[in-house]
Write a protein that holds these residues in place. Structure first.
Motif, PDB file in Angstrom:
ATOM      1  N   LYS A 150      35.780  35.409  51.287  1.00 35.08           N
ATOM      2  CA  LYS A 150      34.586  34.935  49.722  1.00 35.08           C
ATOM      3  C   LYS A 150      34.097  33.293  50.353  1.00 35.08           C
ATOM      4  N   GLN A 151      34.731  32.907  51.616  1.00 38.24           N
ATOM      5  CA  GLN A 151      33.801  31.583  52.127  1.00 38.24           C
ATOM      6  C   GLN A 151      32.848  32.036  53.018  1.00 38.24           C
ATOM      7  N   SER A 152      33.143  32.695  53.902  1.00 38.70           N
ATOM      8  CA  SER A 152      32.717  33.214  54.246  1.00 38.70           C
ATOM      9  C   SER A 152      31.112  33.422  53.706  1.00 38.70           C
ATOM     10  N   ASN A 153      31.936  34.733  53.194  1.00 40.92           N
ATOM     11  CA  ASN A 153      30.091  35.541  52.032  1.00 40.92           C
ATOM     12  C   ASN A 153      29.078  33.654  51.272  1.00 40.92           C
ATOM     13  N   SER A 154      30.095  32.774  51.017  1.00 39.44           N
ATOM     14  CA  SER A 154      29.502  32.083  49.987  1.00 39.44           C
ATOM     15  C   SER A 154      28.756  31.406  51.357  1.00 39.44           C
ATOM     16  N   ASN A 155      29.357  30.785  51.966  1.00 33.10           N
ATOM     17  CA  ASN A 155      28.449  30.612  53.260  1.00 33.10           C
ATOM     18  C   ASN A 155      27.077  31.140  54.163  1.00 33.10           C
ATOM     19  N   ARG A 156      27.118  32.424  53.318  1.00 31.32           N
ATOM     20  CA  ARG A 156      26.150  33.209  54.493  1.00 31.32           C
ATOM     21  C   ARG A 156      25.199  33.562  52.792  1.00 31.32           C
ATOM     22  N   LYS A 157      25.191  33.181  50.833  1.00 32.39           N
ATOM     23  CA  LYS A 157      24.579  33.187  50.764  1.00 32.39           C
ATOM     24  C   LYS A 157      23.519  32.012  50.538  1.00 32.39           C
TER      25      LYS A 157
ATOM     26  N   GLN B 102      47.136  38.234  52.944  1.00 38.72           N
ATOM     27  CA  GLN B 102      46.187  39.038  52.533  1.00 38.72           C
ATOM     28  C   GLN B 102      45.198  38.065  52.100  1.00 38.72           C
ATOM     29  N   ALA B 103      45.663  36.718  50.824  1.00 45.77           N
ATOM     30  CA  ALA B 103      45.021  36.429  50.371  1.00 45.77           C
ATOM     31  C   ALA B 103      44.310  35.239  50.955  1.00 45.77           C
ATOM     32  N   GLN B 104      44.846  34.805  52.169  1.00 43.23           N
ATOM     33  CA  GLN B 104      44.202  34.283  53.094  1.00 43.23           C
ATOM     34  C   GLN B 104      43.174  34.502  53.804  1.00 43.23           C
ATOM     35  N   GLU B 105      43.261  35.850  54.291  1.00 42.41           N
ATOM     36  CA  GLU B 105      42.520  36.778  54.090  1.00 42.41           C
ATOM     37  C   GLU B 105      40.723  37.160  53.448  1.00 42.41           C
ATOM     38  N   ASP B 106      41.316  37.075  52.485  1.00 42.99           N
ATOM     39  CA  ASP B 106      40.454  37.123  51.318  1.00 42.99           C
ATOM     40  C   ASP B 106      39.684  36.383  51.095  1.00 42.99           C
ATOM     41  N   ALA B 107      40.574  34.713  51.153  1.00 48.56           N
ATOM     42  CA  ALA B 107      39.944  33.393  51.290  1.00 48.56           C
ATOM     43  C   ALA B 107      39.175  33.674  51.695  1.00 48.56           C
TER      44      ALA B 107
END
Length: 132
Positions: free
Chosen positions: A112-119, A104-109
């Motif tokens: 989060k990384q995907s959202n950060s890259n998208r932004k 779950q932590a890996q999936e959340d990370a």
């Protein structure tokens, strides 16, 4: 058949477990034990004989009355056997919980990384657009 096998065989039937639950409240006659069930007298007697052979109940004789009593020692033996494995089961479940939490932590990370890259891409794209 060993005592433990007899105990678990006796406990496998819901009618016999209900009889034991009733006897945990105190002694009872065969008639009292049979009342909640819609089974024949011979059927209840078979259940009682199996419980008696397994050492889970005893039947006395007091004049006309034949009280049945719970013999908890055999239940204690079954409980001890189960307790030996409980620690193993709990340790395995704890490891499974830790593994699921790690996933779950890996999936959340990753999310989060995907959202950060998208932004970041959106921000860069907005800066490149010519203003009119």
């Amino acid at each position: 058949m060993d005592h433990l096998s007899q105990t678990f065989t006796a406990l496998a039937d819901p009618t016999r477990r209900a009889i034991l639950a009733r006897l945990a409240q105190g002694e009872a006659t065969v008639k009292e034990l049979a009342e909640p069930f819609h089974i024949s007298g011979p059927a209840i007697t078979k259940h009682l004989k199996m419980l008696e052979r397994a050492g889970l109940i005893s039947r006395g004789r007091e004049a006309q009355w034949r009280p049945c009593r719970l013999e908890a020692q055999r239940l204690g033996e079954a409980s001890e056997w189960i307790q030996q494995y409980r620690a193993q089961w709990e340790a395995r479940l704890d490891r499974l919980d830790a593994f699921v939490a790690q996933l779950q932590a890996q999936e959340d990370a990753a999310a989060k990384q995907s959202n950060s890259n998208r932004k970041l891409r959106t921000t860069k794209a907005n800066h490149r657009k010519p203003k009119h």
